[in-house]
Scaffold this motif. Structure first.
Motif, short mmCIF file in Angstrom:
data_model
loop_
_atom_site.label_atom_id
_atom_site.label_comp_id
_atom_site.label_asym_id
_atom_site.label_seq_id
_atom_site.Cartn_x
_atom_site.Cartn_y
_atom_site.Cartn_z
N GLY A 282 -4.05 9.45 4.90
CA GLY A 282 -2.67 9.48 5.39
C GLY A 282 -2.31 10.75 6.13
N LYS A 283 -3.26 11.38 6.77
CA LYS A 283 -2.93 12.60 7.53
C LYS A 283 -2.11 12.25 8.76
CE LYS A 283 -7.29 13.51 8.04
NZ LYS A 283 -7.83 12.37 7.29
N SER A 284 -2.58 11.23 9.49
CA SER A 284 -1.83 10.85 10.69
C SER A 284 -0.46 10.32 10.33
CB SER A 284 -2.60 9.80 11.49
OG SER A 284 -3.85 10.29 11.88
N VAL A 285 -0.38 9.56 9.24
CA VAL A 285 0.93 9.03 8.83
C VAL A 285 1.86 10.18 8.45
CG1 VAL A 285 2.11 7.63 7.11
CG2 VAL A 285 0.00 6.81 8.11
N GLN B 170 -4.00 11.38 18.08
CA GLN B 170 -5.42 11.24 17.76
C GLN B 170 -6.20 10.59 18.91
OE1 GLN B 170 -6.04 9.57 13.88
NE2 GLN B 170 -8.21 10.06 13.89
N GLY C 63 -8.33 7.99 6.09
CA GLY C 63 -7.42 7.02 5.49
C GLY C 63 -6.56 7.57 4.37
N HIS D 109 -11.20 17.29 10.89
CA HIS D 109 -12.34 17.09 9.99
C HIS D 109 -13.39 18.16 10.28
CE1 HIS D 109 -11.04 13.31 8.35
NE2 HIS D 109 -10.89 12.79 9.54
N GLN E 160 0.82 -1.20 0.00
CA GLN E 160 0.00 0.00 0.00
C GLN E 160 0.86 1.27 0.00
OE1 GLN E 160 -2.15 0.60 3.58
NE2 GLN E 160 -3.52 2.14 2.70
N1 LIG Z 1 1.06 0.97 10.99
C1 LIG Z 1 0.40 0.80 9.83
N2 LIG Z 1 0.50 -0.34 9.13
C2 LIG Z 1 -0.15 -0.49 7.95
N3 LIG Z 1 -0.92 0.43 7.40
C3 LIG Z 1 -1.08 1.59 8.04
C4 LIG Z 1 -0.43 1.84 9.29
N4 LIG Z 1 -0.75 3.09 9.72
C5 LIG Z 1 -1.58 3.58 8.77
N5 LIG Z 1 -1.78 2.70 7.77
C6 LIG Z 1 -2.58 2.92 6.57
O1 LIG Z 1 -2.24 4.17 6.04
C7 LIG Z 1 -3.38 4.84 5.58
C8 LIG Z 1 -3.44 6.22 6.16
O2 LIG Z 1 -3.70 6.13 7.53
P1 LIG Z 1 -3.85 7.41 8.45
O3 LIG Z 1 -3.98 6.93 9.85
O4 LIG Z 1 -2.76 8.38 8.17
O5 LIG Z 1 -5.22 8.03 7.96
P2 LIG Z 1 -5.85 9.44 8.34
O6 LIG Z 1 -5.80 10.29 7.15
O7 LIG Z 1 -5.23 9.98 9.58
O8 LIG Z 1 -7.36 9.04 8.61
P3 LIG Z 1 -8.38 9.56 9.76
O9 LIG Z 1 -8.90 10.85 9.29
O10 LIG Z 1 -9.43 8.51 9.76
O11 LIG Z 1 -7.62 9.65 11.03
C9 LIG Z 1 -4.57 3.97 5.93
O12 LIG Z 1 -4.99 3.32 4.74
C10 LIG Z 1 -4.05 2.98 6.92
O13 LIG Z 1 -4.66 1.74 6.71
#
Ligand SMILES: Nc1ncnc2c1ncn2[C@@H]1O[C@H](COP(=O)(O)OP(=O)(O)OP(=O)(O)O)[C@@H](O)[C@H]1O
Ligand SMILES: [Mg+2]
Lengths: 367, 263
Positions: free
Chosen positions: B45-48, B91, B43, B204, B20
């Motif tokens: 990827g903001k937190s990532v 979060q 999902g 959000h 992914q």
């Molecule tokens: N440790 C991990 N291992 C595998 N996939 C991950 C991991 N952390 C995040 N992901 C994937 O990375 C993508 C982005 O995740 P992220 O948590 O950044 O979303 P987000 O934008 O913060 O969403 P939300 O608004 O729901 O918090 C998601 O598809 C998630 O499944």
């Protein structure tokens, strides 16, 4: 920077206490000491401050509050920080209230006693709850979770084979060696075989296996269930209508009860093997003779005793692990404490029961 | 825009989890003293992205610079100086479960300033608690005894413990009631003005965006597709952006904000 403490002039007419440069957390320890040393009545001159953060502002604010100090020369920004910390002045406790020493000693002793009592009663109650869960399952066998049980078989049983085998082998060697040394004093080395045969089959096989399973699986049960408790997984299960006893406890109990006798039997074999190799190498008793002698000296009741005790030990280990896991509340440290308790409790109860079994079996003539 | 006015600089960031691909060639600048809102679907990827900026996630490719220092592949000691200067609200709060709320706030203070007197540290914890919007009786409570909103506030109070220059907030107002959320917005704005904070804010909450964000970065298709003020974003005709700001909720938030965007 460093604010120099001004010389004391006459009471009521001190020179202002000047702060220069940074009034921030990195200088807070010094600043606090200097302000404390400055005599009342105090005037604080902030005109030399270049940087200030909320900790600096707090130091100034609390001096104003507690000692009626006057502040001069604050920039509008500094003033606004001072106003802000003033707004947030709500003293709070940092730790929950503690009782004084003696009272605490007695109350902790009391809590410990009543806690121990409750744990024992709770464990019995938990056993009852598990039995009821079994009853429900027998009436509706389609709800039975074969997958979960088979998975536990693997974790509790198959993966323990290596370590339990190695441990038992070494115990066999040690018993053989110690026995040979002691019995040689009476010229009775050949009785080493009796010693190895009877002690491993009747006592050490099941007991050492139980201790190893308690350390491996009982602790894992407690930690798994405890973590699930903290993350509210168990609450979520309940609200969906899945009974945690059926889904989590019963598969673990069944797996331990079935796996323990098998593991104990494996442990007996490996101990006999270890002992056999020892007597072959050091007492020069050939393997065939060893096996023949074992058949003569081990009564079949010894094997029954070992195999009857093992599933009971398994039941106790699984119950203690799951029970302690379900008791977890609150934080991660609790998971660790409960896991420790689960193992200690399981091993303790196993040894107590082992003693009871020993008395029981010899009273019915299985010597 | 001179270099030292850029507090966070992300260039060519790529993140992958196995197959992914979460980010690919992502660029973003955060300027000193601004509140930057980061939006994007769940999902995306903001937190990532936040985790790679603060060094918890090693990116597959790309460069990340925070406060002028390179964050990728640096050692722990160097990173410590930077960690003192930021505060992070995760979060889900990520409070230390064996410590009380007040003790949680004291952790960073003890770590970096071990010589402060205990009574001063307790006082600091008290006013930070109030700053986070918690009442004094929350101080001696353990995290497992808090409501969801209180966890957020306690997390914010801990993030503010060292008067950071840079504040990372991951969905701070999610799970708060609207009044509390508005108060939270106010609080962040007032802290930002008084302490000259830079805020990296994932949210959000459209009301938050309108009320306090100077600029907004939109995350979609594995990169930041646009950064700008809300009117600037509205002028773009990317379908997700249009739907986001011009959907029913977006319009309601726009109307209730003081400066209605052109809709
Ligand atoms: N440790 C991990 N291992 C595998 N996939 C991950 C991991 N952390 C995040 N992901 C994937 O990375 C993508 C982005 O995740 P992220 O948590 O950044 O979303 P987000 O934008 O913060 O969403 P939300 O608004 O729901 O918090 C998601 O598809 C998630 O499944
Ligand atoms: Mg997220």
């Amino acid at each position: 920077m460093a604010a120099t403490t001004p010389p004391l002039q006459s009471a009521g007419d001190n020179e202002p206490f000047r702060v220069d440069g940074a009034l921030t957390i990195s200088r807070a320890a010094t600043t606090e000491r200097e302000i404390q040393a400055a005599p009342d009545p105090l005037t604080i001159d902030l005109s030399g401050v270049e940087r200030m953060d909320t900790v600096g502002a707090w130091l100034i604010y609390r001096t104003v509050r507690d000692r009626d100090a006057r502040v001069v020369g604050a920039t509008p920004q500094a003033q606004s920080l001072l106003d802000q910390v003033a707004e947030f002045d709500h003293p709070a406790r940092v730790r929950p209230e503690e009782r004084p020493g003696v009272v605490r000693l007695f109350s902790e002793l009391g809590e410990w006693v009543s806690e121990s009592g409750r744990t024992l009663v709770g464990l019995l109650g938990f056993f009852g709850g598990t039995l009821i869960g079994f009853g429900n399952l027998i009436r509706r066998p389609r709800r039975f979770r074969w997958n979960a049980v088979v998975q536990r078989f693997d974790v509790v049983g198959i993966r323990a084979l290596g370590i339990i085998g190695l441990m038992s082998f070494l115990i066999g060697v040690v018993i053989g060696q110690q026995g040979a040394v002691q019995l040689a004093q009476f010229g009775a080395e050949s009785f080493t075989i009796n010693l190895i045969g009877r002690i491993t089959v009747r006592e050490l096989g099941p007991l050492m296996t139980a201790i190893m399973v308690a350390g491996r699986s009982g602790s894992a049960f407690a930690a798994q269930l405890g973590t699930m408790k903290i993350t509210e997984e168990i609450d979520a299960m309940r609200t969906i209508g899945v009974s945690p006893v059926e889904a989590l406890v019963i598969p673990r109990v069944i797996a331990s009860v079935i796996m323990m006798p098998l593991l104990a039997f494996w442990a007996m074999l490996m101990s006999l093997l270890g002992g056999g190799i020892f007597v072959w190498l050091f007492l020069e008793i050939p393997p065939l003779t060893y096996i023949q002698r074992l058949q003569e000296v081990i009564p079949i009741t010894d094997l029954w005793i070992g195999l009857i005790k093992a599933p009971v030990f398994g039941l106790i280990i699984a119950l203690a692990g799951c029970f302690q896991g379900m008791l977890v509340e609150g934080n991660s440290e609790e998971v660790g404490l409960r896991t420790t308790t689960a193992v200690v409790q399981a091993i303790f109860l196993v040894i107590v029961l082992d003693a009871v079994f020993a008395v029981f079996f010899s009273s019915i003539g299985w010597k | 825009m001179t270099d030292d006015e850029i507090v966070i600089r992300i260039r060519g960031l790529s993140n992958r989890f196995g197959e992914q691909v979460v980010h690919e060639g992502l660029d973003l600048d955060v300027r000193r003293g601004e509140i930057l809102g980061v939006v994007g679907g769940s999902g995306t990827g903001k937190s990532v992205m936040m985790r790679s900026v603060i060094g918890l996630q090693t990116p597959a490719e790309g460069e990340v610079e925070v406060l002028g220092e390179n964050m990728v592949g640096r050692n722990e000691d160097e990173a410590k100086n930077i960690r003192r200067r930021w505060g992070i609200l995760f979060q889900n709060g990520a409070l230390f479960s064996t410590l009380t709320v007040a003790e949680n706030i004291e952790v960073p203070i003890h770590e970096y300033f071990p010589f402060l007197s205990p009574s001063l540290v307790d006082e600091i914890a008290s006013y930070k608690l109030a700053m986070g919007g918690l009442s004094p009786d929350a101080g001696p409570k353990f995290p497992s005894e808090l409501s969801g909103g209180m966890v957020k506030r306690a997390g914010l109070a801990r993030a503010l413990a060292l008067d950071p220059e840079l504040l990372f907030l991951d969905e701070p107002t999610a799970g708060l009631d609207p009044i509390a959320a508005a108060a939270f917005d106010e609080l962040i704005l007032s802290l930002q003005q008084r302490l000259e904070l830079t805020v990296f804010l994932i949210t959000h909450d459209l009301d938050t965006l309108y009320a306090i964000c100077d600029r907004v970065a939109v995350l979609a298709d594995r990169k930041v597709i646009a950064v700008g003020t809300i009117p600037e974003l509205l002028a773009l005709d990317h379908p997700w952006i249009q739907e986001y700001f011009n959907g029913p909720r977006g319009r309601a938030a726009a109307n209730s904000s003081e400066e209605p965007a052109r809709v």
